[in-house]
Design a protein around this motif. Structure first.
Motif, PDB file in Angstrom:
ATOM      1  N   ILE A 178      -4.930   0.848  -1.960  1.00  0.00           N
ATOM      2  CA  ILE A 178      -4.167   1.139  -0.740  1.00  0.00           C
ATOM      3  C   ILE A 178      -4.653   2.500  -0.240  1.00  0.00           C
ATOM      4  CG2 ILE A 178      -1.852   1.679   0.169  1.00  0.00           C
ATOM      5  CD1 ILE A 178      -2.200  -1.293  -0.472  1.00  0.00           C
ATOM      6  N   GLN A 179      -4.988   2.608   1.046  1.00  0.00           N
ATOM      7  CA  GLN A 179      -5.602   3.833   1.562  1.00  0.00           C
ATOM      8  C   GLN A 179      -4.684   4.648   2.467  1.00  0.00           C
ATOM      9  OE1 GLN A 179      -8.564   5.271   0.572  1.00  0.00           O
ATOM     10  NE2 GLN A 179      -8.053   3.700  -0.920  1.00  0.00           N
ATOM     11  N   ASP A 180      -3.764   4.008   3.181  1.00  0.00           N
ATOM     12  CA  ASP A 180      -2.932   4.721   4.152  1.00  0.00           C
ATOM     13  C   ASP A 180      -1.721   5.347   3.444  1.00  0.00           C
ATOM     14  OD1 ASP A 180      -2.245   4.966   7.239  1.00  0.00           O
ATOM     15  OD2 ASP A 180      -0.415   4.433   6.153  1.00  0.00           O
ATOM     16  N   PRO A 181      -1.556   6.676   3.556  1.00  0.00           N
ATOM     17  CA  PRO A 181      -0.442   7.335   2.858  1.00  0.00           C
ATOM     18  C   PRO A 181       0.929   6.794   3.298  1.00  0.00           C
ATOM     19  CG  PRO A 181      -1.874   8.971   3.936  1.00  0.00           C
ATOM     20  CD  PRO A 181      -2.384   7.626   4.319  1.00  0.00           C
ATOM     21  N   GLY A 182       1.064   6.502   4.603  1.00  0.00           N
ATOM     22  CA  GLY A 182       2.330   5.942   5.099  1.00  0.00           C
ATOM     23  C   GLY A 182       2.625   4.600   4.447  1.00  0.00           C
ATOM     24  N   ASN A 183       1.608   3.773   4.295  1.00  0.00           N
ATOM     25  CA  ASN A 183       1.799   2.482   3.622  1.00  0.00           C
ATOM     26  C   ASN A 183       2.224   2.668   2.174  1.00  0.00           C
ATOM     27  OD1 ASN A 183       1.262   0.829   5.810  1.00  0.00           O
ATOM     28  ND2 ASN A 183      -0.903   0.558   5.314  1.00  0.00           N
ATOM     29  N   LEU A 184       1.536   3.561   1.432  1.00  0.00           N
ATOM     30  CA  LEU A 184       1.910   3.746   0.020  1.00  0.00           C
ATOM     31  C   LEU A 184       3.349   4.250  -0.093  1.00  0.00           C
ATOM     32  CD1 LEU A 184       1.320   3.659  -2.988  1.00  0.00           C
ATOM     33  CD2 LEU A 184       0.350   5.954  -2.835  1.00  0.00           C
ATOM     34  N   GLY A 185       3.719   5.236   0.734  1.00  0.00           N
ATOM     35  CA  GLY A 185       5.084   5.768   0.677  1.00  0.00           C
ATOM     36  C   GLY A 185       6.127   4.696   0.989  1.00  0.00           C
ATOM     37  N   THR A 186       5.848   3.899   2.013  1.00  0.00           N
ATOM     38  CA  THR A 186       6.778   2.831   2.399  1.00  0.00           C
ATOM     39  C   THR A 186       6.893   1.782   1.297  1.00  0.00           C
ATOM     40  OG1 THR A 186       6.239   3.200   4.722  1.00  0.00           O
ATOM     41  CG2 THR A 186       7.214   1.076   4.175  1.00  0.00           C
ATOM     42  N   ILE A 187       5.774   1.478   0.651  1.00  0.00           N
ATOM     43  CA  ILE A 187       5.778   0.504  -0.456  1.00  0.00           C
ATOM     44  C   ILE A 187       6.619   1.028  -1.622  1.00  0.00           C
ATOM     45  CG2 ILE A 187       4.298  -0.479  -2.272  1.00  0.00           C
ATOM     46  CD1 ILE A 187       2.124  -0.869  -0.087  1.00  0.00           C
ATOM     47  N   ILE A 188       6.478   2.319  -1.939  1.00  0.00           N
ATOM     48  CA  ILE A 188       7.266   2.901  -3.039  1.00  0.00           C
ATOM     49  C   ILE A 188       8.764   2.784  -2.730  1.00  0.00           C
ATOM     50  CG2 ILE A 188       7.851   5.094  -4.200  1.00  0.00           C
ATOM     51  CD1 ILE A 188       4.822   5.831  -3.908  1.00  0.00           C
ATOM     52  N   ARG A 189       9.130   3.126  -1.475  1.00  0.00           N
ATOM     53  CA  ARG A 189      10.541   3.042  -1.055  1.00  0.00           C
ATOM     54  C   ARG A 189      11.064   1.611  -1.240  1.00  0.00           C
ATOM     55  NH1 ARG A 189      12.006   4.864   5.147  1.00  0.00           N
ATOM     56  NH2 ARG A 189      14.272   4.589   5.095  1.00  0.00           N
ATOM     57  N   SER A 190      10.289   0.612  -0.838  1.00  0.00           N
ATOM     58  CA  SER A 190      10.706  -0.786  -0.976  1.00  0.00           C
ATOM     59  C   SER A 190      10.736  -1.214  -2.444  1.00  0.00           C
ATOM     60  CB  SER A 190       9.764  -1.705  -0.198  1.00  0.00           C
ATOM     61  OG  SER A 190       9.874  -1.473   1.186  1.00  0.00           O
ATOM     62  N   ALA A 191       9.792  -0.720  -3.233  1.00  0.00           N
ATOM     63  CA  ALA A 191       9.738  -1.096  -4.649  1.00  0.00           C
ATOM     64  C   ALA A 191      10.995  -0.626  -5.373  1.00  0.00           C
ATOM     65  CB  ALA A 191       8.485  -0.507  -5.304  1.00  0.00           C
ATOM     66  N   VAL A 192      11.495   0.567  -5.014  1.00  0.00           N
ATOM     67  CA  VAL A 192      12.755   1.047  -5.598  1.00  0.00           C
ATOM     68  C   VAL A 192      13.899   0.149  -5.134  1.00  0.00           C
ATOM     69  CG1 VAL A 192      14.404   2.971  -5.662  1.00  0.00           C
ATOM     70  CG2 VAL A 192      11.947   3.432  -5.788  1.00  0.00           C
TER      71      VAL A 192
END
Lengths: 241, 241
Positions: free
Chosen positions: A104-118
């Motif tokens: 995953i390259q986009d920081p916004g995508n990784l952050g959003t994914i972490i939020r959803s994973a929680v």
């Protein structure tokens, strides 16, 4: 004492923490704003706070600086009144529910994914070594403080996935052409879901390790979803059964 | 003839199309890259192409420019080989499935929401007047070409929602504290879903017009999802029944 000079040794150290290389060598990272600082404090990883006004009462080291210095340390357009220096979290590979991220390259995508994973009860997020840095300032902001509520592990995905297979964890990845509707997956008490790069998806050598291909039913007008959206919908479906 | 001067009248006109005010007065907008240009051409709204090399065969006006000029016109860090000038799409309020956006501010979020709305069969996206501009370059890119596959309408949300209510369209919005689990909504053949601003949600005067409050079941550890993610999960659930 308020620090006013950009030549101050500690200020220079803090500015350098904005590079991944220096973060990795120091095993420390910066966070912006009261919400993230509070979450890091609760988690016990807050080393020091950097403030413009001395009106915070966290039980840790404190550095008082001018607004100009804060602007130099923070990457935000509008620098916050408080920042924190944190110890990096220990890597852990635990639980029954894993999300595996391949480049995953986009920081916004990784952050959003972490939020959803929680939100959807993932235990550990596993990242390939070339995934965007977890401690990137934009990633941290996009998690909205959820960064501290989940476990992380970084490494060679082929080896890690083979270890999960040895533990009988079912491995899923997405495949629009040759997959099973996500709604048809019954037992999701235990899983590892592999998601891939924004442009090129999951590498073949990784995707081939999956036991089951799945897809999200959608209109023919749309080729694909944003990767953070697709990941969130899959985790939402898998959190529920 | 290759245009090489930044003082060229047409180049100046194109650069000005990067402001919302000028786009609105001219009723035109710019798009970057071959994929978007092809989609606009299919839709019949492509007015002109701007190219660095003359190797495209769209049946429309063409402007050949240097790389330096392209860099001046495009907002991308790496300017594309082709851009397009398009006529704005006509506003239409049609169909049975509506997504209503109250003051979404982040262009990436709006673009991602549009992409998901196409995937999950929304007919019309309705936006408050202060929602981020649809023709913003970042919005267009985040839609991944899906911008042309759906209807749009912009205006006063109170008036529009009351009109939808007169047509017996059930109105939904999200409410974590006082809502119905999205999985319990049975008939979604016809709906209007209201989603709100990243920080402050839907304004009370708008939310009060909803017939039903809904929520996405999730872990207590997580306060909320990213708005593009939440919207996508709700549209996914509502597309299916």
């Amino acid at each position: 004492m308020v620090i006013t000079s950009l030549d101050n040794k500690e200020v220079k150290y803090l500015v350098k923490l904005n590079t991944k290389k220096f973060r990795d060598s120091e095993h420390k990272f910066l966070i912006d704003g009261e919400h993230l600082v509070e979450e890091a404090y609760k988690k016990g990883i807050l080393d020091k706070i950097i403030v413009v006004d001395d009106n915070y009462s966290f039980n840790c080291d404190k550095l008082i600086v001018t607004k100009e210095i804060m602007k130099k340390i923070s990457l935000l357009d509008t620098p916050p009144n408080i920042m924190g220096v944190c110890k990096m979290m220990d890597e852990k590979l635990v639980g029954n529910k894993y999300l595996i991220l391949d480049r995953i390259q986009d920081p916004g995508n990784l952050g959003t994914i972490i939020r959803s994973a929680v939100a959807f009860n993932v235990d550990t997020i596993i990242m390939s070594n070339d995934t965007v840095d977890l401690y990137n300032s934009k990633v941290l902001r996009a998690t909205q403080g959820m960064i501290f509520s989940i476990n992380y592990y970084k490494g060679d995905l082929v080896k890690i996935i083979n270890d999960l297979k040895d533990k009988n964890i079912p491995i899923y990845t997405t495949n629009v052409n040759n997959g099973k509707n996500i709604k048809e997956i019954d037992d999701t008490s235990c899983y590892a879901l592999i998601m891939g790069n924004e442009g090129s998806g999951v590498r073949d050598e990784i995707a081939n390790l999956a036991d089951t291909n799945i897809y999200i039913p959608m209109s023919n007008s749309c080729e694909s979803l944003n990767v953070a959206v697709a990941t969130s919908i899959l985790l939402y479906e898998m959190s529920d059964k």
